[in-house]
Design an enzyme around this catalytic site. Structure first.
Site, short mmCIF file in Angstrom:
data_model
loop_
_atom_site.label_atom_id
_atom_site.label_comp_id
_atom_site.label_asym_id
_atom_site.label_seq_id
_atom_site.Cartn_x
_atom_site.Cartn_y
_atom_site.Cartn_z
NE ARG A 12 -2.71 -0.73 3.63
CZ ARG A 12 -2.78 0.28 4.50
NH1 ARG A 12 -3.18 1.47 4.13
NH2 ARG A 12 -2.42 0.09 5.76
CB ILE A 14 5.42 5.36 0.36
CG1 ILE A 14 4.86 6.79 0.53
CG2 ILE A 14 6.88 5.40 -0.04
CD1 ILE A 14 5.49 7.57 1.68
CG ASN A 82 7.46 1.76 2.91
OD1 ASN A 82 7.46 2.99 2.75
ND2 ASN A 82 6.34 1.04 2.91
CB ALA A 83 6.45 -1.68 7.45
CB ILE A 85 1.83 2.41 12.42
CG1 ILE A 85 2.75 2.12 13.61
CG2 ILE A 85 1.49 1.14 11.65
CD1 ILE A 85 2.09 1.34 14.74
CE1 TYR A 147 5.52 7.89 11.42
CE2 TYR A 147 6.10 10.20 11.19
CZ TYR A 147 5.83 8.97 10.61
OH TYR A 147 5.88 8.82 9.24
N GLY A 178 8.26 14.25 2.97
CA GLY A 178 7.33 15.18 3.59
C GLY A 178 5.94 14.58 3.51
CE1 TYR A 179 1.88 15.91 7.34
CE2 TYR A 179 3.66 17.48 6.96
CZ TYR A 179 2.81 16.81 7.83
OH TYR A 179 2.90 17.05 9.17
CB ILE A 180 3.76 11.04 0.54
CG1 ILE A 180 5.22 11.46 0.78
CG2 ILE A 180 3.60 10.33 -0.80
CD1 ILE A 180 5.80 12.45 -0.19
N1 NAP Z 1 2.46 9.24 3.80
C1 NAP Z 1 3.29 10.18 4.21
O1 NAP Z 1 3.02 11.37 4.04
C2 NAP Z 1 4.59 9.83 4.85
C3 NAP Z 1 5.45 10.88 5.15
C4 NAP Z 1 6.68 10.60 5.72
C5 NAP Z 1 7.02 9.30 5.99
N2 NAP Z 1 6.16 8.29 5.71
C6 NAP Z 1 6.58 6.93 5.99
O2 NAP Z 1 6.52 6.17 4.80
C7 NAP Z 1 6.22 4.82 5.11
C8 NAP Z 1 5.00 4.36 4.32
O3 NAP Z 1 3.91 5.20 4.66
P1 NAP Z 1 2.51 5.14 3.87
O4 NAP Z 1 1.90 6.47 4.01
O5 NAP Z 1 2.72 4.56 2.53
O6 NAP Z 1 1.71 4.12 4.83
P2 NAP Z 1 0.38 3.29 4.54
O7 NAP Z 1 -0.28 3.73 3.29
O8 NAP Z 1 -0.37 3.34 5.83
O9 NAP Z 1 0.94 1.79 4.33
C9 NAP Z 1 1.68 1.18 5.35
C10 NAP Z 1 2.18 -0.16 4.92
O10 NAP Z 1 2.99 -0.69 6.00
C11 NAP Z 1 2.46 -1.93 6.42
N3 NAP Z 1 2.65 -2.10 7.86
C12 NAP Z 1 2.22 -1.31 8.87
N4 NAP Z 1 2.57 -1.84 10.05
C13 NAP Z 1 3.21 -3.01 9.79
C14 NAP Z 1 3.77 -4.03 10.59
N5 NAP Z 1 3.77 -3.97 11.93
N6 NAP Z 1 4.32 -5.10 9.98
C15 NAP Z 1 4.35 -5.18 8.62
N7 NAP Z 1 3.85 -4.24 7.80
C16 NAP Z 1 3.28 -3.17 8.39
C17 NAP Z 1 0.98 -1.89 6.04
O11 NAP Z 1 0.44 -3.20 5.95
P3 NAP Z 1 -1.17 -3.42 5.92
O12 NAP Z 1 -1.61 -2.99 4.54
O13 NAP Z 1 -1.35 -4.86 6.16
O14 NAP Z 1 -1.75 -2.53 6.98
C18 NAP Z 1 1.07 -1.17 4.69
O15 NAP Z 1 1.46 -2.08 3.67
C19 NAP Z 1 6.02 4.76 6.62
O16 NAP Z 1 7.22 4.36 7.26
C20 NAP Z 1 5.71 6.20 6.98
O17 NAP Z 1 6.02 6.49 8.32
C21 NAP Z 1 4.94 8.54 5.14
#
Ligand code: NAP
Length: 241
Positions: A12, A14, A82-83, A85, A147, A178-180
């Site tokens: 899912r 990123i 990458n995972a 929460i 976080y 940043g915010y994605i």
């Molecule tokens: N979105 C942003 O703006 C943003 C900004 C900065 C950094 N980030 C970082 O980028 C990364 C990806 O973010 P995202 O926004 O793409 O997140 P997301 O859409 O919520 O997707 C998270 C993914 O990580 C998996 N995951 C969560 N907890 C896990 C665990 N305990 N074990 C295994 N897999 C796990 C989820 O699996 P399930 O599908 O099974 O739940 C999902 O595949 C994260 O590290 C986040 O902190 C995101």
């Protein structure tokens, strides 16, 4: 030989964009996820990328999961941690559960996962470890003591591991998005996004997951062999370090 890439949380957001970009570039890719089976099955049927379910906050589950990936695809050459929460809340109201969940998933996972593959990378004298941190690990964020601490830890982890492995053909780098525009950010209330977040972003938009994936692809390749221990900021100009 075709290199094997493992993307945690690769089904899912990123991670999905990273998995797809690596596959399109010719890598053998495995994507892990935590529990959202329907999203993982949809991702698998759309992309043909095999998916594996385990919790990255558990060392034993990572050991077992990586074993399964390696049995199916071969030794992992490229690991994308990458995972992640969020469990937001003001620190004075934060529970131990919120703290532990975020630290173990966003920081503990780097030990749990990387420890499974680093010895093989050292033996084969090639490896790429790319960690996904966050802008909020660089600058801090209200309501995200857990976080921000975990994501800042990812940066320190990257630098120390890069030093230990620089001679062995292994690079270790960290990306701070940043915010994605993913579900994680779509969960933020729209008025907060419009009034409190977008005005802070000089590019005046959210980033796209593919913009992070393109940077991962570059760092994974042979052309990036002299880049190690780096923190790559991708945030539309929101925070410059
Ligand atoms: N979105 C942003 O703006 C943003 C900004 C900065 C950094 N980030 C970082 O980028 C990364 C990806 O973010 P995202 O926004 O793409 O997140 P997301 O859409 O919520 O997707 C998270 C993914 O990580 C998996 N995951 C969560 N907890 C896990 C665990 N305990 N074990 C295994 N897999 C796990 C989820 O699996 P399930 O599908 O099974 O739940 C999902 O595949 C994260 O590290 C986040 O902190 C995101």
């Amino acid at each position: 030989m075709t290199r094997v890439a493992l993307v945690t949380g690769g089904t899912r957001g990123i991670g999905a964009a990273i998995s797809k970009a690596l596959k399109a570039a010719g890598y053998k890719v495995a994507a892990s996820y935590a529990g959202n089976d329907s999203a993982a099955e949809k991702f698998k049927s759309e992309t043909g990328i095999p998916v594996f379910k385990w919790d990255v906050s558990s060392f034993d589950a990572c050991a077992e999961g990586v074993k399964k990936v390696e049995a199916e695809l071969g030794p992992v050459d490229i690991l994308i941690n990458n995972a992640g929460i969020t469990r937001d809340g003001a620190f004075h109201k934060m529970t131990l559960e919120q703290w532990n969940a975020v630290i173990n998933t966003n920081l503990g996972s780097l030990f749990n996962m990387t420890r499974q593959v680093i010895e093989g990378m050292r033996t084969r004298k090639f490896g790429r470890v790319i960690n996904i941190s966050s802008i909020n690990g660089q600058k801090g964020q209200f309501g995200q003591v857990n976080y921000s601490a975990a994501k800042a830890g990812d940066i320190g982890f990257t630098k120390a591991l890069a030093l230990e492995n620089a001679r062995g053909g292994i690079t270790v780098n960290v990306i701070c998005p940043g915010y994605i525009n993913t579900e994680m950010v779509q969960a933020v209330p729209k008025d907060v996004l419009d009034k409190a977040i977008l005005p802070l972003i000089p590019c005046n938009r959210l980033g796209e997951a593919e913009e992070i994936a393109r940077a991962v692809l570059f760092l994974a390749g042979d052309d990036a062999g002299y880049i190690t221990g780096s923190t790559l900021t991708i945030n539309g100009g929101q925070y410059m370090v």
